[in-house]
Write a protein that holds these residues in place. Structure first.
Motif, short mmCIF file in Angstrom:
data_model
loop_
_atom_site.label_atom_id
_atom_site.label_comp_id
_atom_site.label_asym_id
_atom_site.label_seq_id
_atom_site.Cartn_x
_atom_site.Cartn_y
_atom_site.Cartn_z
N ASP A 1 -11.76 -63.51 -11.48
CA ASP A 1 -11.47 -63.94 -10.14
C ASP A 1 -11.01 -62.83 -9.14
O ASP A 1 -11.18 -62.76 -8.13
N ASN A 2 -9.70 -62.32 -9.91
CA ASN A 2 -9.15 -61.27 -8.86
C ASN A 2 -9.92 -60.17 -8.37
O ASN A 2 -9.86 -59.64 -7.57
N GLY A 3 -10.66 -59.85 -9.65
CA GLY A 3 -11.72 -58.50 -9.42
C GLY A 3 -12.66 -59.06 -7.89
O GLY A 3 -12.80 -58.19 -7.21
N ILE A 4 -13.05 -60.30 -8.29
CA ILE A 4 -13.92 -60.46 -7.17
C ILE A 4 -13.38 -60.66 -6.01
O ILE A 4 -13.99 -60.19 -4.79
N LYS A 5 -12.24 -61.35 -5.83
CA LYS A 5 -11.28 -61.63 -4.59
C LYS A 5 -10.97 -60.14 -3.95
O LYS A 5 -11.05 -60.05 -2.81
N TYR A 6 -10.61 -59.38 -4.84
CA TYR A 6 -9.87 -58.09 -4.27
C TYR A 6 -10.93 -56.93 -4.05
O TYR A 6 -10.50 -55.92 -3.51
N THR A 7 -11.96 -56.95 -4.54
CA THR A 7 -13.00 -55.81 -4.43
C THR A 7 -14.01 -56.09 -3.29
O THR A 7 -14.50 -57.42 -3.20
N PRO A 8 -13.78 -55.27 -2.21
CA PRO A 8 -14.79 -55.45 -1.17
C PRO A 8 -16.29 -55.51 -1.61
O PRO A 8 -16.84 -54.87 -2.84
N SER A 9 -17.18 -56.27 -0.57
CA SER A 9 -18.48 -56.22 -0.75
C SER A 9 -19.23 -55.13 -1.23
O SER A 9 -18.80 -53.78 -0.54
N GLY A 10 -19.96 -55.14 -2.23
CA GLY A 10 -20.81 -53.70 -2.42
C GLY A 10 -20.31 -53.03 -3.76
O GLY A 10 -20.75 -52.51 -4.59
N GLY A 11 -19.06 -53.87 -4.18
CA GLY A 11 -18.46 -53.32 -5.37
C GLY A 11 -18.91 -53.88 -6.62
O GLY A 11 -19.73 -54.59 -6.68
N ARG A 12 -18.22 -53.76 -7.64
CA ARG A 12 -18.55 -54.23 -9.09
C ARG A 12 -17.40 -54.71 -9.75
O ARG A 12 -16.42 -54.03 -9.76
N VAL A 13 -17.67 -55.65 -10.61
CA VAL A 13 -16.56 -56.43 -11.66
C VAL A 13 -17.23 -56.33 -12.74
O VAL A 13 -18.29 -56.93 -13.14
N VAL A 14 -16.81 -55.41 -13.89
CA VAL A 14 -17.44 -55.51 -15.12
C VAL A 14 -16.44 -56.00 -16.45
O VAL A 14 -15.23 -55.56 -16.37
N VAL A 15 -16.85 -56.75 -17.19
CA VAL A 15 -16.19 -56.98 -18.43
C VAL A 15 -16.59 -56.25 -19.74
O VAL A 15 -17.90 -56.07 -19.92
N ARG A 16 -15.85 -55.49 -20.36
CA ARG A 16 -16.39 -54.69 -21.28
C ARG A 16 -15.15 -54.73 -22.63
O ARG A 16 -14.15 -55.13 -22.40
N PHE A 17 -16.17 -54.53 -23.68
CA PHE A 17 -15.23 -54.58 -25.14
C PHE A 17 -15.02 -53.38 -25.70
O PHE A 17 -15.54 -52.34 -25.49
N ARG A 18 -13.88 -53.40 -26.44
CA ARG A 18 -13.12 -52.32 -27.15
C ARG A 18 -12.65 -52.61 -28.26
O ARG A 18 -12.07 -53.86 -28.44
N LYS A 19 -12.86 -51.96 -29.48
CA LYS A 19 -12.31 -52.53 -30.76
C LYS A 19 -11.69 -51.26 -31.51
O LYS A 19 -12.07 -50.09 -31.40
N ASP A 20 -10.57 -51.39 -32.31
CA ASP A 20 -10.17 -50.38 -33.25
C ASP A 20 -9.82 -51.24 -34.63
O ASP A 20 -10.27 -52.14 -34.82
N ALA A 21 -9.18 -50.46 -35.48
CA ALA A 21 -8.99 -50.91 -36.65
C ALA A 21 -8.43 -52.59 -37.01
O ALA A 21 -8.82 -53.50 -37.50
N ASP A 22 -7.37 -52.79 -36.12
CA ASP A 22 -6.69 -53.98 -36.24
C ASP A 22 -6.84 -54.87 -34.85
O ASP A 22 -6.79 -56.20 -35.04
N THR A 23 -6.86 -54.27 -33.82
CA THR A 23 -7.19 -55.08 -32.61
C THR A 23 -8.62 -54.89 -31.95
O THR A 23 -9.49 -54.25 -32.29
N ALA A 24 -8.74 -55.81 -30.84
CA ALA A 24 -9.89 -55.55 -30.10
C ALA A 24 -9.22 -55.93 -28.67
O ALA A 24 -8.60 -56.64 -28.45
N ARG A 25 -10.02 -55.33 -27.78
CA ARG A 25 -9.60 -55.50 -26.08
C ARG A 25 -10.91 -55.84 -25.43
O ARG A 25 -12.17 -55.53 -25.77
N VAL A 26 -10.42 -56.95 -24.48
CA VAL A 26 -11.51 -57.21 -23.39
C VAL A 26 -10.87 -56.87 -22.31
O VAL A 26 -9.80 -56.92 -21.78
#
Ligand SMILES: Nc1ncnc2c1ncn2[C@@H]1O[C@H](COP(=O)(O)OP(=O)(O)O)[C@@H](O)[C@H]1O
Ligand SMILES: [Mg+2]
Length: 470
Positions: free
Chosen positions: A355-380
């Protein structure tokens, strides 16, 4: 001295012998007898005096052995006791008075040793207790010199301060004043600054004017939390008052005649609705924040699927994004492994970030969710191509009600609580949230959580996401 007793004994016996021999000599000289008899008497007297001298020496030594040596031992033992050597014993086997004194000294030594042991045990118990205390403790003598301090005090001031004046041990005029009062017999309290810490001290006199005792506590964190709470109440009241004042203003204007002008009335009513929605949003966020901060509200952590949650969040915000001309996307789904968390909490976290990404990114911009993982943790990660956040604001944006641009946030319907909620919910799930941003280069929020059940579940999910990706 005892040697002189021995000497005196010897002199006294010798003197006795000399006296007896002398008297006999005088008697022999004056007795009416012929020369031969007198000479025989003199020989006898010389022999007697030599004998008397030997007897005197032997007698003196015997008496000395019998009495002087045991007395010397008694004296040695009591000297040792006086020096603090409680291991010394007389162990006399005599059954006369001297033996009695010896046994009395031994009993005294036993008792002294026992009491000393008890005092030492008590002292070490006291020491352990003092050092286990969170409070810093300081005891001064009647002159205000430090005679005792504990480990917490060393932690606070850097040294035990023994033998120094209290003001030297802790450089605080307020504490010095309180200690002076205590030395005059008055109890008092003092609050003072010590470098960056705030210290609260209770100072009391010791009995019989023997000195003062100071108990100090670091209240920096308590004070800071107090300040945070006060700021929060002030901020929350202010935030609530703004829409309330607007609602009241529009409603009063309507009551006072604007109702009769349908065009104006309609606009005012819409304004009232808008502000009521704003109020509702603030109250909802406050409740969410209080829930996320409540120590009782522990999550039952379970394996959750971040990809499914992110997809749901993105669909719920699709309309808002397209209205604004912002493109939404999801990437690196092959790294989306199950994490240990709470479904509703992660949903809230991603909802706020996207929601923040959409709110603060001007028109024409992009908001992406991506994933990362390592041995013990994972990131969103939620990455946007928006305006970015200046370094000076980055460290504060997770604070409640903190906004980089107040007007802009309001205009977008923001409450300033979103990131505070994100932070607390993430921490509740045992994870952490971080942000990277540069002005003009977009922003990346990253939520790191523990991977769930690395064995079976994770690999099963890897297959799923690979299938999804394909
Ligand atoms: N993606 C972003 N890009 C730029 N600024 C952001 C972004 N997310 C948050 N901020 C800044 O952080 C502030 C706090 O965010 P948040 O707690 O969600 O409150 P708000 O209700 O204002 O969105 C926002 O007011 C905004 O200034
Ligand atoms: Mg927000």
């Amino acid at each position: 001295m005892l040697h002189s007793i021995r000497a005196r004994l010897l002199i006294a016996t010798l003197a006795g012998a000399v006296l007896v021999v002398g008297a006999s000599w005088i008697y022999a000289e004056n007795v009416a007898a012929d020369a031969a008899t007198r000479s025989a008497m003199r020989d006898v007297l010389v022999f007697a005096s030599v004998l008397a001298a030997i007897v005197a020496v032997v007698l003196a030594e015997l008496i000395a052995r019998r009495f002087v040596t045991p007395i010397a031992e008694l004296r040695h033992a009591s000297d040792a006791l006086a020096r603090g050597d409680f291991a010394v014993r007389v162990r006399s086997r005599r059954d006369d008075e001297i033996g009695g004194i010896g046994r009395a000294i031994d009993r005294m030594a036993d008792q002294l040793a026992e009491r000393l042991e008890a005092v030492r045990a008590e002292e070490s118990r006291l020491r352990v207790m003092l050092d286990a205390m969170d409070e810093a403790v300081l005891v001064t003598d009647a002159d205000g010199l430090v005679v005792l301090s504990n480990a917490a005090f060393v932690g606070l001031s850097g040294s035990a301060g023994l033998g120094r004046a209290c003001i030297e041990a802790i450089r605080s005029a307020e504490l010095h004043e309180a200690v002076s009062k205590a030395l005059r017999g008055e109890r008092s309290k003092a609050v003072f600054r010590l470098d960056v810490k705030i210290i609260s001290a209770h100072v009391a006199p010791l009995p019989d004017g023997a000195g003062a005792i100071v108990v100090m506590r670091d209240v920096t964190e308590v004070r800071r939390l107090d300040e945070v709470r006060r700021d929060f109440v002030a901020n929350a009241s202010h935030e609530l008052r703004t829409p309330l004042t607007a609602i009241r203003g529009f409603a009063e204007t309507l009551r006072d005649g604007a109702l009769d002008e349908p065009r104006i009335a309609k606009r005012f009513v819409s304004n009232i609705v808008e502000n009521a929605i704003r109020l509702q949003r603030i109250v909802d966020d406050l409740l969410e924040l209080s829930r996320s901060e409540s120590p009782d509200a522990r999550f039952e952590l379970e394996p959750i699927d971040p990809l499914a949650i992110a997809s749901k969040v993105l669909s719920s915000l699709e309309q808002k994004a397209s209205d604004k001309g912002v493109q939404l996307g999801i990437e690196a789904t092959h790294d989306a492994v199950p994490v240990s968390g709470d479904e509703r909490a992660l949903d809230q976290v991603l909802l706020n970030l996207v929601d923040n990404g959409i709110k603060y990114t001007p028109s024409g911009g992009r908001v992406v969710v991506r994933f990362r993982k390592d041995a013990d943790t994972a990131r969103v990660e939620v990455v946007d191509s928006g305006p970015g956040i200046a370094a000076s604001h980055l460290s504060r944006i997770f604070e409640r009600f903190y906004r980089v641009d107040q007007g802009r946030s309001r205009e977008q319907g923001g409450t300033g609580l979103g990131l505070a909620i994100v932070k607390h919910l993430t921490q509740r799930m045992g994870g952490e949230v971080s942000v990277e941003s540069r002005l003009g280069h977009g922003t990346t929020f990253s939520v790191r959580l523990a991977r769930a059940e690395l064995g079976r579940d994770a690999s099963a999910h890897d297959d799923d996401s690979a299938a999804l990706d394909a």
